[in-house]
Design an enzyme around this catalytic site. Structure first.
Site, PDB file in Angstrom:
ATOM      1  N   GLU A 217       0.908  -1.163   0.079  1.00 29.13           N
ATOM      2  CA  GLU A 217      -0.021  -0.055  -0.100  1.00 29.13           C
ATOM      3  C   GLU A 217       0.942   1.298   0.084  1.00 29.13           C
ATOM      4  O   GLU A 217       1.503   1.626   1.070  1.00 29.13           O
ATOM      5  CB  GLU A 217      -0.873  -0.114   1.169  1.00 29.13           C
ATOM      6  CG  GLU A 217      -1.990   0.933   1.129  1.00 29.13           C
ATOM      7  CD  GLU A 217      -1.509   2.302   1.731  1.00 29.13           C
ATOM      8  OE1 GLU A 217      -1.199   3.177   0.562  1.00 29.13           O
ATOM      9  OE2 GLU A 217      -1.474   2.752   2.829  1.00 29.13           O
ATOM     10  N   GLU A 226       2.870   8.473  -4.029  1.00 31.44           N
ATOM     11  CA  GLU A 226       4.070   8.009  -3.119  1.00 31.44           C
ATOM     12  C   GLU A 226       4.797   6.909  -3.629  1.00 31.44           C
ATOM     13  O   GLU A 226       5.393   6.335  -3.199  1.00 31.44           O
ATOM     14  CB  GLU A 226       2.943   7.214  -1.915  1.00 31.44           C
ATOM     15  CG  GLU A 226       2.593   8.416  -1.283  1.00 31.44           C
ATOM     16  CD  GLU A 226       1.756   7.914   0.076  1.00 31.44           C
ATOM     17  OE1 GLU A 226       1.701   6.814   0.361  1.00 31.44           O
ATOM     18  OE2 GLU A 226       1.115   8.778   0.657  1.00 31.44           O
TER      19      GLU A 226
HETATM   20  C1  SAM Z   1       1.703   4.495   3.055  1.00 30.52           C
HETATM   21  S1  SAM Z   1       2.490   3.804   4.268  1.00 30.52           S
HETATM   22  C2  SAM Z   1       1.601   2.178   4.639  1.00 30.52           C
HETATM   23  C3  SAM Z   1       2.038   1.390   5.727  1.00 30.52           C
HETATM   24  C4  SAM Z   1       1.238   0.031   5.983  1.00 30.52           C
HETATM   25  N1  SAM Z   1       1.225  -0.712   4.836  1.00 30.52           N
HETATM   26  C5  SAM Z   1      -0.167   0.494   6.399  1.00 30.52           C
HETATM   27  O1  SAM Z   1      -1.107   0.321   5.858  1.00 30.52           O
HETATM   28  O2  SAM Z   1      -0.194   1.070   7.587  1.00 30.52           O
HETATM   29  C6  SAM Z   1       3.851   3.132   3.202  1.00 30.52           C
HETATM   30  C7  SAM Z   1       5.060   2.234   3.858  1.00 30.52           C
HETATM   31  O3  SAM Z   1       5.784   2.098   2.781  1.00 30.52           O
HETATM   32  C8  SAM Z   1       7.083   2.016   3.285  1.00 30.52           C
HETATM   33  N2  SAM Z   1       7.983   2.332   2.149  1.00 30.52           N
HETATM   34  C9  SAM Z   1       7.962   2.883   0.977  1.00 30.52           C
HETATM   35  N3  SAM Z   1       8.655   2.800   0.255  1.00 30.52           N
HETATM   36  C10 SAM Z   1       9.484   1.786   0.527  1.00 30.52           C
HETATM   37  C11 SAM Z   1      10.309   1.011  -0.142  1.00 30.52           C
HETATM   38  N4  SAM Z   1      10.888   1.404  -1.156  1.00 30.52           N
HETATM   39  N5  SAM Z   1      10.790  -0.034   0.614  1.00 30.52           N
HETATM   40  C12 SAM Z   1      10.363  -0.574   1.690  1.00 30.52           C
HETATM   41  N6  SAM Z   1       9.471   0.168   2.318  1.00 30.52           N
HETATM   42  C13 SAM Z   1       9.070   1.170   1.636  1.00 30.52           C
HETATM   43  C14 SAM Z   1       7.294   3.293   4.163  1.00 30.52           C
HETATM   44  O4  SAM Z   1       8.092   3.464   4.982  1.00 30.52           O
HETATM   45  C15 SAM Z   1       5.854   3.045   4.779  1.00 30.52           C
HETATM   46  O5  SAM Z   1       6.148   2.586   6.045  1.00 30.52           O
END
Ligand code: SAM
Length: 427
Positions: A217, A226
């Site tokens: 997500e 994002e």
């Molecule tokens: C919008 S948040 C959603 C978090 C969780 N899945 C939720 O629904 O509460 C996106 C998450 O993806 C992580 N994230 C973003 N890009 C990433 C990447 N390239 N590799 C690993 N994690 C990533 C961010 O740190 C964040 O915790």
């Protein structure tokens, strides 16, 4: 419409007289407004208009009118928990570039609809992948990409339990703060489960084995803001050739809107010097920025139309996530164009979808507010004219950004040219 306009249009005395007449003719004790008045007042109440009741009679009847209006307000106003966010401009999150804090994760996790639908999608995918007769021997590898503090891991584990399918869950998250929470949860709640945590950027992750199902997500209010396309394109090497990505498609939508509140909001933003990443902000940098905002007092000049689409896994080779589209909207009323509203919807799996497009909004879901892309100057548009919006998604190795302009009925410059006002950083 403000109170002054309301007062001009529907003279205060008329309201009182109307209510009084009804009172003497009909039910003596309970004043009631005629249907047409109820309709217009309920509209005003939803638009958060202040209503003043005054009277030139001194027989105590004002109290009855006030009580009636209070009851009417209870029934007709759409008060909700997010009231304080209405028409408030916020800078969009950049979860790839920044590390989100606990408060932000906590807000996500309160959404009653999002995780339930993810769980349904994972259940459906598990059932499709593993036949009933194989459920004892066949293991499904699920990778949760960007797991945050683990709500999608919970959805995956619940889905496995509900379907009786055996799963191994790999959790990939690049935020060290979230990893700390995940480790603590795993120790306490998932120690009997086949769960493995990796503190990694998904774009650089080498898994011990490929995944049957990728769950992520990384959507943002515009679907791709994002950087889900950039992250998931890199991560699709983790997926088996016949594997499933949840979500598998996301689409952004835009429509032109009028909102004096947002126009003034963008101007106000300037006064808050700490707003935004760029300390040296000018009016133009703010007026050319995309915002996240719970839209309330707006007039939709046209209905949302689809803009950009991304599919996962992405079959394109070489992959190009830049986009450009022109959309046209007919103007039905003379009004003032102040900016563009943005939404998204996503297909999680088969017919299980999430949407913040007002035409198909998922009931009860509040994780995402719409986007707002302002024009630097408001523009008068007339009934019968066509609004032509040009919109770009631009891509470099370091940053992604949107550009937008109007080509008809007036021409504007290209907003956020070269990403000068609101870039989204990839590294
Ligand atoms: C919008 S948040 C959603 C978090 C969780 N899945 C939720 O629904 O509460 C996106 C998450 O993806 C992580 N994230 C973003 N890009 C990433 C990447 N390239 N590799 C690993 N994690 C990533 C961010 O740190 C964040 O915790």
């Amino acid at each position: 419409m403000n109170w002054a306009t309301f007062k001009n249009k529907f003279e205060e005395r008329t309201v009182k007289r109307t209510m009084r007449e009804r009172r003497t003719k009909g039910n003596k004790k309970n004043p009631v407004l005629p249907k047409a008045w109820q309709e217009i007042l309920s509209y005003f109440m939803r638009a958060r208009i202040n209503i003043i009741i005054s009277s030139d009679v001194h027989d105590g009847s004002l109290k009855l009118y006030a009580e009636y209006m209070m009851r009417f307000q209870d029934i007709n106003s759409d008060m909700h928990e997010l009231l304080a966010f209405e028409d408030v401009l916020e800078e969009p999150l950049q979860p790839l570039y920044d590390n989100l804090d606990c408060y932000t994760y906590e807000v996500f996790e309160k959404d009653p609809a999002k995780y339930k639908l993810y769980q349904e999608a994972i259940e459906q995918a598990l059932l499709d992948r593993v036949a009933e007769k194989d459920k004892e021997k066949k293991l499904t590898v699920i990778m949760v990409l960007g797991a945050g503090r683990g709500p999608l891991v919970r959805s995956a584990l619940n889905a496995a339990e509900n379907t009786g399918r055996k799963v191994r869950v790999y959790i990939i998250e690049k935020n060290p703060n979230a990893i700390r929470t995940l480790n603590a949860i795993a120790k306490k709640l998932w120690y009997k489960k086949d769960v493995h945590i990796f503190s990694k950027d998904m774009r650089e992750f080498s898994p011990p084995e490929p995944a049957d199902i990728l769950v992520s997500e990384l959507l943002g209010s515009f679907g791709d803001n994002e950087l889900s396309p950039e992250c998931l394109d890199c991560a699709q090497k983790l997926l088996k050739s016949d594997g499933i990505s949840i979500p598998c498609k996301s689409t952004s939508y835009i429509n032109p809107i009028m909102s004096s509140k947002l126009l003034n909001g963008v101007r106000q933003v300037l006064r808050h010097e700490t707003f935004g990443r760029q300390k040296q902000a000018t009016y133009h940098t703010h007026a050319e920025s995309g915002f996240v905002v719970l839209l309330k007092n707006i007039y939709n000049i046209g209905l949302p139309q689809s803009l950009f689409e991304f599919v996962h896994p992405n079959p394109q080779s070489p992959i190009d996530n830049s986009r450009y589209k022109t959309l046209r909207f007919e103007v039905e009323l003379d009004c003032v164009l102040t900016g563009i509203a943005g939404y998204f919807d996503t297909v999680l799996y088969k017919d299980i979808k999430l949407s913040i497009n007002p035409q198909t909004h998922t009931p009860g879901m509040f994780s995402w507010f719409p986007m707002y892309f302002p024009f630097t100057e408001p523009m008068d548009v007339k009934k019968g004219q066509t609004i032509e919006i040009h919109f770009w998604r631009c891509v470099t190795k370091q940053k992604i950004w949107y550009e937008w302009c109007l080509a008809a009925p007036l021409r504007t410059h290209i907003h956020n040219h070269g990403g000068r006002s609101c870039p989204i950083y990839c590294t």
